[in-house]
Design a protein around this motif. Structure first.
Motif, mmCIF file in Angstrom:
data_model
loop_
_atom_site.group_PDB
_atom_site.id
_atom_site.type_symbol
_atom_site.label_atom_id
_atom_site.label_comp_id
_atom_site.label_asym_id
_atom_site.label_seq_id
_atom_site.Cartn_x
_atom_site.Cartn_y
_atom_site.Cartn_z
ATOM 1 N N THR A 1 0.829 -1.207 0.000
ATOM 2 C CA THR A 1 0.000 0.000 0.000
ATOM 3 C C THR A 1 0.863 1.257 0.000
ATOM 4 N N THR A 2 1.900 1.261 0.811
ATOM 5 C CA THR A 2 2.800 2.416 0.867
ATOM 6 C C THR A 2 3.515 2.600 -0.465
ATOM 7 N N ASP A 3 3.939 1.506 -1.078
ATOM 8 C CA ASP A 3 4.624 1.587 -2.357
ATOM 9 C C ASP A 3 3.691 2.159 -3.426
ATOM 10 N N LYS A 4 2.442 1.726 -3.451
ATOM 11 C CA LYS A 4 1.476 2.262 -4.421
ATOM 12 C C LYS A 4 1.256 3.759 -4.189
ATOM 13 N N LYS A 5 1.209 4.152 -2.929
ATOM 14 C CA LYS A 5 1.004 5.564 -2.588
ATOM 15 C C LYS A 5 2.173 6.418 -3.092
ATOM 16 N N GLN B 1 4.179 5.685 -5.554
ATOM 17 C CA GLN B 1 4.203 5.679 -7.018
ATOM 18 C C GLN B 1 3.133 6.609 -7.585
ATOM 19 N N ALA B 2 2.083 6.892 -6.819
ATOM 20 C CA ALA B 2 0.981 7.715 -7.313
ATOM 21 C C ALA B 2 1.264 9.217 -7.194
ATOM 22 N N TRP B 3 2.294 9.609 -6.463
ATOM 23 C CA TRP B 3 2.586 11.023 -6.307
ATOM 24 C C TRP B 3 2.979 11.635 -7.651
ATOM 25 N N PRO B 4 2.386 12.762 -7.995
ATOM 26 C CA PRO B 4 2.767 13.397 -9.262
ATOM 27 C C PRO B 4 4.114 14.110 -9.142
ATOM 28 N N ARG B 5 4.839 14.105 -10.226
ATOM 29 C CA ARG B 5 6.105 14.853 -10.271
ATOM 30 C C ARG B 5 5.889 16.075 -11.137
#
Length: 80
Positions: A46-50, A52-56
């Motif tokens: 769950t933390t890894d998905k979170k 990866q979802a952050w926009p750059r």
């Protein structure tokens, strides 16, 4: 001759540190439990998905791995 004592002392100190680390951290010498964030694979996913979802907003896309503190730049097929 002094190198023999220095090398022996360094090896012995690593052995002592290993024994203390195992007794305190792994065998819980002073009590306590392992946090669920360490032992729960679902939390990690769950933390890894979170992350990866952050926009750059600048730069190429990056795969962020907070556990190992490594960031990898994603190469697209057009980025030769």
């Amino acid at each position: 001759m002094s190198a023999k004592y220095i090398i022996g002392s360094v090896i012995a100190s690593f052995g002592i540190v290993y024994v203390f680390d195992t007794a305190i951290a792994d065998r819980k010498l002073f009590g306590g439990t392992t946090p669920s964030t360490v032992s729960n694979k679902e939390w990690y996913e769950t933390t890894d998905k979170k992350f990866q979802a952050w926009p750059r907003t600048a730069g190429p896309p990056v795969v962020m791995n907070p556990i190992t503190r490594q960031n990898f730049i994603i190469k697209t097929p057009t980025d030769s």
